[in-house]
Write an enzyme that holds these catalytic residues in place. Structure first.
Site, PDB file in Angstrom:
ATOM      1  N   ARG A   1       1.428   1.584  -6.121  1.00 46.87           N
ATOM      2  CA  ARG A   1       1.734   0.693  -4.999  1.00 46.87           C
ATOM      3  C   ARG A   1       0.528  -0.143  -4.578  1.00 46.87           C
ATOM      4  O   ARG A   1       0.666  -1.159  -3.901  1.00 46.87           O
ATOM      5  CB  ARG A   1       2.198   1.508  -3.788  1.00 46.87           C
ATOM      6  CG  ARG A   1       3.473   2.269  -4.007  1.00 46.87           C
ATOM      7  CD  ARG A   1       3.853   3.008  -2.747  1.00 46.87           C
ATOM      8  NE  ARG A   1       4.213   2.079  -1.705  1.00 46.87           N
ATOM      9  CZ  ARG A   1       5.436   1.633  -1.478  1.00 46.87           C
ATOM     10  NH1 ARG A   1       6.427   2.059  -2.223  1.00 46.87           N
ATOM     11  NH2 ARG A   1       5.686   0.778  -0.513  1.00 46.87           N
TER      12      ARG A   1
ATOM     13  N   ASN B   1       0.607   0.354   6.280  1.00 42.53           N
ATOM     14  CA  ASN B   1       1.118  -0.484   5.201  1.00 42.53           C
ATOM     15  C   ASN B   1       1.896  -1.616   5.853  1.00 42.53           C
ATOM     16  O   ASN B   1       2.764  -1.366   6.684  1.00 42.53           O
ATOM     17  CB  ASN B   1       2.039   0.352   4.291  1.00 42.53           C
ATOM     18  CG  ASN B   1       2.734  -0.499   3.244  1.00 42.53           C
ATOM     19  OD1 ASN B   1       2.247  -1.563   2.866  1.00 42.53           O
ATOM     20  ND2 ASN B   1       3.876  -0.019   2.760  1.00 42.53           N
TER      21      ASN B   1
ATOM     22  N   CYS C   1       0.855  -1.171   0.000  1.00 41.64           N
ATOM     23  CA  CYS C   1       0.000   0.000   0.000  1.00 41.64           C
ATOM     24  C   CYS C   1       0.897   1.229   0.000  1.00 41.64           C
ATOM     25  O   CYS C   1       2.092   1.141   0.220  1.00 41.64           O
ATOM     26  CB  CYS C   1      -0.860   0.013   1.259  1.00 41.64           C
ATOM     27  SG  CYS C   1      -1.724  -1.530   1.519  1.00 41.64           S
TER      28      CYS C   1
END
Ligand code: AGP
Length: 612
Positions: free
Chosen positions: A27, A102, A2
């Site tokens: 991403r 993330n 992410c």
């Protein structure tokens, strides 16, 4: 996988967050969200399934959210399907804390169950929400955000980059990282956190790379970084030296096409500073000749396209060094109880420098006493920082999920290293050394020559784009190159494709060849050209349609047999994949274009794979 961003400063945060997320969308792109805090409106959160433009429309380009402090996230789903609720930011039940994450929290279920027993209600299926709820729980115990973050980090297991805002701290953005990338950017009008430099390069080039276990508190005018025991740290600043235009499309329809076209220049940048007075000079490598002579086995470890570079290098290095070179998939190597010791050199290759399996493999190799050399594109990335030696590929930012220029620069850098090691070992004749080096230097010009006229690739793509299954065959370096051609095609065009060593065909796979099956035959490797041709004849005899890639020297022979032929310039045999792979990249690109695929952001993929 992410992308996260955060801003605290003297400008409206939402447009900055949306712009940064757009630059990082490669991403992860299944959902996105932002949270912004203002004195009057408090914490405002908007998030939704779908691409970033959906979020942008929903918030009128960010105009609906007021405040100069905020966080944002673009998601690649791991826990819980991509939907509005599972999108980040996640907010604690009491509405006090919003957080973007993330990474993966491995023990999230156990924590979730514990919190549920205490009466906390969860709304999403994500591991990330658990962190938000746990943080609120500890914050309400100690009423000190930094202390609460410390308690949470001691409790969670796994990987994380976190951006946190709390309604009680109207001017502070909190960040933490472990095994997921996170940088801090120092701007004129405020400070940033981001997963990637591309998100903030428009605002600042002055960055600090956060280390594992570190926590940062940012305000509009200050940044304080602490270690895992909350002791203050002095961090070294880095200056990002590439231009903002490097991360923009600059008139091209897709990043992938732009990056294909940038390859001659990228190779030049990788090679030029490393050749002085006719010799390869690797200033950043501290291995002595004595150490190199003591190496009994070399391992090349990587994932995906970087692994395919390893496949080419295995052939080339064994030829040059007369030492065993083993190439392993990082995800296999790390759990294979590898026979690595202090006499092993482990070379890891990674564009992003963040691929979790590659990083874990490198750590395993180090643990067993091996010396590690990392070939990395992203400066300051985790792998670059942890390896004993690092050599950068200098390809510049690569945005398209399907790698092209990073692959090419990895390939040429591995060739340079091969020559360098062979020279130290005395296993290469001077005339051969000089010939290879001269051809390495000529690669950008030869590549440019090909890129100036590739209309035939475009034509063949329009002829073959509706095939459902495509085979790539070749021997030796052509086989290794075929692996990459096949991966390119499947990742962006969604066509089933396989790459086979030509000699293996008759051991099973040839049964899949039927009239009309498309076979991409790679015939650039001179030493085995005739053998490769026999395999082309075999598939032709079974009705295959053959699209061939060959060199100027073999054009005539190939044209007699293949249905369509793409020709690349001749070079030293060892370097032929550097030229041969380019038509394969372009073929995949134009096939995907014909099929209407989302070329830069193919389904289910993300640029850097930071989960197992
Ligand atoms: C290549 O087009 C892919 N996107 C993928 O295979 C990639 O090469 C792989 O995930 C490894 O990434 P890295 O080089 O950043 O480690």
């Amino acid at each position: 996988m992410c992308g996260i961003i955060g801003f605290v400063g003297r400008e409206e945060a939402a447009p900055i967050l949306l712009d940064g997320l757009e630059r990082m969308e490669y991403r992860g792109y299944d959902s996105a969200g932002i949270a912004v805090r203002s004195e009057t409106k408090g914490l405002q959160v908007k998030k939704c399934k779908g691409r970033l433009r959906v979020l942008s429309d929903l918030t009128h380009g960010g105009a609906d959210l007021e405040g100069t402090l905020g966080i944002g996230h673009t998601r690649w789903a791991t826990h819980g399907e991509p939907n509005d609720i599972n999108a980040h930011p996640h907010v604690s039940e009491n509405g006090q804390i919003a957080l973007v994450h993330n990474g993966i929290i491995e023990n999230y279920l156990e924590i979730k169950e514990h919190l549920m027993k205490l009466g906390v209600t969860f709304t999403s299926d994500t591991d990330s929400e658990v962190v938000a709820q746990l943080l609120a729980f500890h914050y309400n115990e100690c009423h000190n955000m930094l202390e609460a973050v410390g308690r949470v980090l001691r409790r969670i297991e796994g990987s994380y980059a976190l951006g946190i805002v709390c309604s009680d701290y109207p001017n502070a953005l909190i960040a933490a990282r472990k095994d997921s990338p996170l940088i801090i950017g120092y701007g004129e009008n405020g400070n940033f956190i981001a997963s990637d430099v591309t998100a903030i390069i428009k605002h600042t080039r002055d960055v600090v790379y956060m280390g594992d276990g570190e926590i940062a508190v940012l305000t509009a005018d200050s940044v304080d970084v602490f270690d895992d025991e909350m002791l203050p740290l002095e961090k070294q600043h880095s200056t990002v030296d590439w231009d903002v235009s490097a991360a923009e499309k600059g008139g091209y329809a897709h990043f992938m096409f732009k990056e294909i076209m940038e390859q001659p220049e990228a190779i030049r940048k990788t090679v030029s500073p490393r050749i002085r007075e006719g010799r390869v000079v690797l200033d950043d490598v501290s291995m002595t000749a004595e150490y190199v002579r003591d190496i009994s086995r070399i391992f090349i470890v990587a994932c995906g396209s970087s692994y395919h570079v390893g496949m080419v290098s295995k052939y080339n290095w064994e030829r040059l060094l007369r030492r065993p070179v083993q190439v392993d998939l990082a995800s296999e190597f790390r759990y294979s109880d590898p026979l690595v010791d202090e006499h092993s050199l482990v070379v890891v290759i990674s564009q992003s420098g963040e691929t979790l399996d590659t990083m874990a493999a490198m750590r395993e190799a180090k643990r067993r006493g091996a010396r590690t050399l990392a070939i990395v594109n992203v400066v300051g990335s985790s792998i670059a920082r942890e390896a004993d030696d690092v050599l950068y590929t200098w390809a510049g930012p690569e945005i398209a999920v399907a790698t092209t220029k990073a692959y090419s620069t990895q390939l040429v850098l591995m060739d340079l290293i091969g020559l360098y090691l062979a020279d130290l070992l005395g296993t290469v004749e001077k005339s051969e050394y000089d010939a290879i080096l001269a051809e390495i230097q000529a690669l950008p010009e030869k590549l440019q020559r090909f890129l100036d006229h590739f209309e035939d690739v475009q034509y063949f793509a329009s002829r073959y784009f509706n095939h459902n299954s495509i085979f790539f065959i070749g021997r030796n370096l052509d086989y290794a190159m075929g692996l990459e051609g096949s991966l390119k095609l499947k990742e962006i065009s969604y066509i089933h494709s396989e790459a086979y060593a030509s000699g293996e065909l008759k051991h099973g796979t040839i049964s899949l060849i039927e009239p009309g099956t498309l076979v991409v035959a790679l015939g650039t490797y001179a030493a085995l050209f005739d053998k490769a041709m026999s395999n082309v004849v075999e598939v032709k005899a079974r009705g295959a349609e053959v699209l061939a890639v060959t060199t100027e020297s073999f054009r005539e022979k190939m044209e007699k047999t293949a249905d369509a032929t793409i020709v690349v310039p001749d070079t030293h045999p060892m370097l032929q994949p550097s030229l041969g792979v380019v038509p394969l990249q372009l073929f995949a690109y134009y096939v995907a274009l014909q099929r209407g695929c989302d070329i830069d952001k193919p389904r289910n993929l993300a640029k850097s794979v930071t989960v197992e």
